[in-house]
Motif scaffolding. Structure first.
Motif, mmCIF file in Angstrom:
data_model
loop_
_atom_site.group_PDB
_atom_site.id
_atom_site.type_symbol
_atom_site.label_atom_id
_atom_site.label_comp_id
_atom_site.label_asym_id
_atom_site.label_seq_id
_atom_site.Cartn_x
_atom_site.Cartn_y
_atom_site.Cartn_z
ATOM 1 N N GLY A 1 1.704 5.060 -7.493
ATOM 2 C CA GLY A 1 1.685 3.637 -7.191
ATOM 3 C C GLY A 1 3.078 3.050 -7.010
ATOM 4 O O GLY A 1 4.078 3.759 -7.001
ATOM 5 N N ASP B 1 -2.435 -0.461 -10.511
ATOM 6 C CA ASP B 1 -0.996 -0.328 -10.320
ATOM 7 C C ASP B 1 -0.331 -1.207 -11.362
ATOM 8 O O ASP B 1 -0.809 -2.296 -11.655
ATOM 9 N N ASN C 1 0.852 -1.185 0.000
ATOM 10 C CA ASN C 1 0.000 0.000 0.000
ATOM 11 C C ASN C 1 0.890 1.237 0.000
ATOM 12 O O ASN C 1 1.729 1.400 0.872
ATOM 13 N N TYR D 1 -7.234 1.048 -8.149
ATOM 14 C CA TYR D 1 -7.381 2.313 -7.433
ATOM 15 C C TYR D 1 -8.693 2.981 -7.820
ATOM 16 O O TYR D 1 -9.318 2.631 -8.825
ATOM 17 N N ASN D 2 -9.115 3.948 -7.029
ATOM 18 C CA ASN D 2 -10.332 4.707 -7.294
ATOM 19 C C ASN D 2 -10.095 5.693 -8.422
ATOM 20 O O ASN D 2 -9.037 6.316 -8.492
ATOM 21 N N THR E 1 -6.881 7.790 -7.066
ATOM 22 C CA THR E 1 -6.512 7.878 -5.645
ATOM 23 C C THR E 1 -6.729 6.517 -4.976
ATOM 24 O O THR E 1 -7.325 5.627 -5.543
ATOM 25 N N ASN E 2 -6.260 6.444 -3.739
ATOM 26 C CA ASN E 2 -6.570 5.257 -2.928
ATOM 27 C C ASN E 2 -7.125 5.693 -1.603
ATOM 28 O O ASN E 2 -7.343 6.832 -1.332
ATOM 29 N N VAL F 1 -1.390 7.154 -3.429
ATOM 30 C CA VAL F 1 -1.607 7.411 -4.849
ATOM 31 C C VAL F 1 -2.493 8.638 -4.996
ATOM 32 O O VAL F 1 -3.555 8.724 -4.380
#
Length: 138
Positions: free
Chosen positions: A57, A75, A27, A125-126, A137-138, A30
């Motif tokens: 990432g 990623d 993790n 990821y979002n 983003t995450n 991002v």
């Protein structure tokens, strides 16, 4: 006093520290942004490869625009031996991406593994679109 509760607790602790956790993509923070216009210009057939950099990432990003105009982001770090941080490369056409280190293949539609030795999908990821800007983003 019975040893059974202590044995169960010890077993749970040992199993929760399994090798499976070590084989996960780490993790990391991002936060990547690009305008929709830039995406259209820079992407090839709806797929944009972002090289590893700040907030992109573990091994960079792949952003894919599905035929239904929905965006997904993954990623580039392969889920096969993620500690190697081997970056997947999109295939032609952009339906899959290949891990050049192991030969594993992943679907660009949902990140799922489609060829061994991959057993786990790419890290997703979002994707948020606001004011003509795409943010990952995450």
């Amino acid at each position: 006093m019975s040893l059974r509760p202590a044995f169960i607790l010890l077993s749970f602790i040992l199993l929760s520290c399994s090798k499976d956790d070590e084989d996960r993509i780490p993790n990391v923070y991002v936060n990547y942004q690009i305008t929709l216009q830039e995406f259209s210009i820079k992407s090839i057939n709806g797929l944009l490869v972002v090289n590893k950099g700040t907030n992109t990432g573990v091994a960079g990003l792949i952003i894919y625009k599905k035929p239904n105009n929905e965006y997904v982001a993954f990623d580039r770090c392969s889920s096969v031996n993620p500690l190697q941080q081997c970056a997947v490369v999109p295939d032609d056409p952009n339906l899959t991406a290949t891990d050049p280190c192991s030969g594993a293949k992943f679907s660009m539609y949902d990140g799922s593994p489609v060829k061994a030795p991959a057993k786990r999908g790419l890290k997703e990821y979002n994707v948020i679109i606001t004011n003509f800007t795409l943010a990952v983003t995450n």
